[in-house]
Scaffold this active site. Structure first.
Site, PDB file in Angstrom:
ATOM      1  N   GLU A 123      18.726 -10.242   4.586  1.00  0.00           N
ATOM      2  CA  GLU A 123      19.181 -11.531   5.088  1.00  0.00           C
ATOM      3  C   GLU A 123      18.246 -11.990   6.193  1.00  0.00           C
ATOM      4  O   GLU A 123      17.431 -11.206   6.693  1.00  0.00           O
ATOM      5  CB  GLU A 123      20.623 -11.420   5.594  1.00  0.00           C
ATOM      6  CG  GLU A 123      21.608 -11.021   4.501  1.00  0.00           C
ATOM      7  CD  GLU A 123      23.062 -11.025   4.967  1.00  0.00           C
ATOM      8  OE1 GLU A 123      23.295 -11.297   6.175  1.00  0.00           O
ATOM      9  OE2 GLU A 123      23.941 -10.769   4.131  1.00  0.00           O
ATOM     10  N   PRO A 124      18.316 -13.262   6.604  1.00  0.00           N
ATOM     11  CA  PRO A 124      17.425 -13.746   7.657  1.00  0.00           C
ATOM     12  C   PRO A 124      17.489 -12.925   8.933  1.00  0.00           C
ATOM     13  O   PRO A 124      16.477 -12.769   9.640  1.00  0.00           O
ATOM     14  CB  PRO A 124      17.910 -15.189   7.886  1.00  0.00           C
ATOM     15  CG  PRO A 124      18.495 -15.599   6.574  1.00  0.00           C
ATOM     16  CD  PRO A 124      19.126 -14.359   6.026  1.00  0.00           C
ATOM     17  N   TRP A 130      14.322 -13.297   1.257  1.00  0.00           N
ATOM     18  CA  TRP A 130      13.235 -12.513   0.661  1.00  0.00           C
ATOM     19  C   TRP A 130      13.618 -11.988  -0.718  1.00  0.00           C
ATOM     20  O   TRP A 130      13.333 -10.854  -1.069  1.00  0.00           O
ATOM     21  CB  TRP A 130      12.814 -11.360   1.583  1.00  0.00           C
ATOM     22  CG  TRP A 130      12.563 -11.770   2.985  1.00  0.00           C
ATOM     23  CD1 TRP A 130      13.296 -11.435   4.088  1.00  0.00           C
ATOM     24  CD2 TRP A 130      11.530 -12.655   3.441  1.00  0.00           C
ATOM     25  NE1 TRP A 130      12.781 -12.038   5.204  1.00  0.00           N
ATOM     26  CE2 TRP A 130      11.687 -12.800   4.834  1.00  0.00           C
ATOM     27  CE3 TRP A 130      10.487 -13.340   2.811  1.00  0.00           C
ATOM     28  CZ2 TRP A 130      10.838 -13.600   5.611  1.00  0.00           C
ATOM     29  CZ3 TRP A 130       9.650 -14.134   3.567  1.00  0.00           C
ATOM     30  CH2 TRP A 130       9.821 -14.248   4.953  1.00  0.00           C
ATOM     31  N   THR A 163      13.113 -11.598  -4.409  1.00  0.00           N
ATOM     32  CA  THR A 163      12.195 -11.699  -5.536  1.00  0.00           C
ATOM     33  C   THR A 163      12.960 -12.195  -6.754  1.00  0.00           C
ATOM     34  O   THR A 163      14.037 -11.696  -7.061  1.00  0.00           O
ATOM     35  CB  THR A 163      11.560 -10.332  -5.845  1.00  0.00           C
ATOM     36  OG1 THR A 163      10.865  -9.855  -4.696  1.00  0.00           O
ATOM     37  CG2 THR A 163      10.588 -10.415  -7.017  1.00  0.00           C
ATOM     38  N   GLN A 201     -15.026  -4.523   0.395  1.00  0.00           N
ATOM     39  CA  GLN A 201     -16.260  -4.170   1.110  1.00  0.00           C
ATOM     40  C   GLN A 201     -17.381  -3.811   0.137  1.00  0.00           C
ATOM     41  O   GLN A 201     -18.531  -4.217   0.321  1.00  0.00           O
ATOM     42  CB  GLN A 201     -15.989  -2.997   2.056  1.00  0.00           C
ATOM     43  CG  GLN A 201     -17.147  -2.647   2.988  1.00  0.00           C
ATOM     44  CD  GLN A 201     -17.371  -3.714   4.054  1.00  0.00           C
ATOM     45  OE1 GLN A 201     -16.462  -4.474   4.374  1.00  0.00           O
ATOM     46  NE2 GLN A 201     -18.577  -3.783   4.585  1.00  0.00           N
ATOM     47  N   GLY A 215     -19.150  -6.674  -1.297  1.00  0.00           N
ATOM     48  CA  GLY A 215     -19.878  -7.499  -0.342  1.00  0.00           C
ATOM     49  C   GLY A 215     -19.335  -8.913  -0.296  1.00  0.00           C
ATOM     50  O   GLY A 215     -18.120  -9.136  -0.334  1.00  0.00           O
ATOM     51  N   GLU A 234      11.132  -3.375   0.197  1.00  0.00           N
ATOM     52  CA  GLU A 234      12.047  -2.255  -0.063  1.00  0.00           C
ATOM     53  C   GLU A 234      11.970  -1.168   1.012  1.00  0.00           C
ATOM     54  O   GLU A 234      11.931   0.024   0.729  1.00  0.00           O
ATOM     55  CB  GLU A 234      11.813  -1.689  -1.466  1.00  0.00           C
ATOM     56  CG  GLU A 234      12.202  -2.704  -2.529  1.00  0.00           C
ATOM     57  CD  GLU A 234      12.254  -2.139  -3.930  1.00  0.00           C
ATOM     58  OE1 GLU A 234      12.548  -0.948  -4.088  1.00  0.00           O
ATOM     59  OE2 GLU A 234      12.005  -2.918  -4.862  1.00  0.00           O
ATOM     60  N   THR A 252      10.122  -1.233   5.049  1.00  0.00           N
ATOM     61  CA  THR A 252       8.759  -1.186   5.573  1.00  0.00           C
ATOM     62  C   THR A 252       8.300   0.265   5.715  1.00  0.00           C
ATOM     63  O   THR A 252       9.115   1.199   5.730  1.00  0.00           O
ATOM     64  CB  THR A 252       8.676  -1.857   6.950  1.00  0.00           C
ATOM     65  OG1 THR A 252       9.443  -1.068   7.884  1.00  0.00           O
ATOM     66  CG2 THR A 252       9.212  -3.280   6.915  1.00  0.00           C
TER      67      THR A 252
END
Length: 391
Positions: free
Chosen positions: A135-136, A164, A166, A343, A346, A370, A372
């Site tokens: 939730e927020p 959030w 999906t 990297q 390049g 799911e 952090t």
């Protein structure tokens, strides 16, 4: 590197059936997913037809029982399928994982009657699911959720906002966690809410740095009425439903992360073998070869970790600690590998002409969703060092 380019990953599969299954997946990936992945991601196209195709092929219900329309495949097989899908397009791999997560509550906590009525369409009937916990104001602190469900006769009335999500706005059903009792984890209950329920509305999708083809949106519930027959598990059992789902879902994220990392390594191998500087291929320079070796080692280690956790799950053994470790390690590895791939290419790695930059942007979200990676470290620490002591 072999002259014909990077080779397909050698899979650790237990049966001829699972090997045939993976061959089907690889063929589908090459024909239907990979050729349009870059173009559709750049345009923000949600691959609904791809998910219908996966459903028709029986690939959206692989770890669930055949009697309900699933594939009855071990989790170690399902995760390797996820890895193949994510390597081709993370929107598809992650979407498949989220769909499986949204079916978990019904499959493991629903009654026989509920599973018989709804699970076949969810697993093989072309439907797509979403999972609504965050939730927020409550992300990592999931037990602090505020969405409320109030009993009204034989129904429940849900009010609140989920964040959030999906597949928010495109899913056909939502597994929603809501508060039915007091504060804390014990007052939460799970519900299976159809997308056409009156009062259920999705906000505009979030603008994200990657996964442009996968809509992520808030979900608003305004007097959404669902019958008690759509309650999953006992009243107040919702947090247990959520944790059980997330243990399995974290393995899905780990497999997706390895898939993205493998795709980035394959791109770096092809580029460094074909690009010449100072009269020889980039892949012949020791400094770059060592980078490729480190990338390959991280991928192999991550794959071994998620498969070890999956085998514990398949054997009915506790796997929560191993799932958190796999999610942590594999997603951190994906971030490192994709960064190195940019990297190695390049200047070209920084352009959208090559997929390396897309892999790098996509890898970042896997360290967040799911749980952090900071939360994963807390989970692991509790397992190895015991619960925190309150001062």
């Amino acid at each position: 590197m072999p002259k014909d380019g990077p080779q397909p990953v050698e899979r650790d599969l237990p049966t001829d059936e699972s090997r045939d299954l993976l061959g089907l997946v690889r063929d589908l990936v090459q024909r239907e997913i990979k050729p349009v992945a870059a173009e559709q991601e750049a345009a923000g196209v949600f691959p609904r037809e791809t998910f219908r195709l996966l459903s028709e092929a029986g690939l959206l219900g692989l770890p669930y029982p055949e009697e309900y329309g699933g594939g009855s495949q071990p989790y170690q097989v399902y995760l390797q399928v996820l890895e193949e899908l994510a390597a081709a397009r993370l929107t598809v791999g992650l979407g498949t994982s989220v769909h499986s997560l949204s079916c978990h509550g019904l499959a493991h906590f629903g009654s026989k009657e509920q599973r018989t009525e709804w699970l076949p369409d969810m697993l093989g009937g072309g439907l797509l699911g979403a999972y609504c916990l965050s939730e927020p104001s409550s992300g990592s602190d999931a037990a602090a959720l505020r969405t409320r469900a109030v009993r009204d006769g034989d129904d429940w009335v849900l009010n609140g906002t989920k964040a959030w999500i999906t597949h928010g706005g495109v899913a056909d059903f939502y597994t929603v966690l809501a508060r039915t009792g007091g504060e804390g984890a014990g007052g939460i209950t799970a519900f299976l809410v159809p997308a056409d329920a009156q009062g259920l509305n999705a906000a505009a999708p979030e603008h994200k740095m990657g996964l442009n083809g996968s809509p992520t949106a808030q979900l608003h519930l305004d007097e959404v009425r669902v019958p008690d027959t759509r309650r999953l598990g006992d009243e107040g059992q919702g947090f247990a439903v959520a944790l059980s789902s997330l243990d399995s879902g974290r393995l899905g994220i780990a497999a997706c992360a390895v898939g993205v990392a493998q795709a980035a390594l394959d791109e770096a191998l092809a580029y460094t073998a074909g690009r010449e500087q100072f009269g020889r291929p980039l892949a012949d320079f020791q400094g770059l070869r060592f980078m490729l070796a480190d990338m390959a080692t991280r991928i192999e280690a991550g794959r071994a970790l998620y498969l070890a956790a999956a085998r514990r799950r398949d054997a009915g053994q506790p796997f929560s600690r191993q799932a958190a470790m796999a999610k942590l390690f594999c997603t951190d590895a994906a971030m490192a590998v994709t960064t190195d791939a940019v990297q190695l290419l390049g200047g070209y790695g920084y352009t959208t002409d090559f997929p390396a930059e897309r892999y790098m942007r996509e890898a970042k979200v896997l360290q967040i969703v799911e749980g952090t990676n900071q939360i994963q470290r807390m989970v692991i620490a509790r397992h190895v060092a015991g619960p925190e002591r309150k001062s």
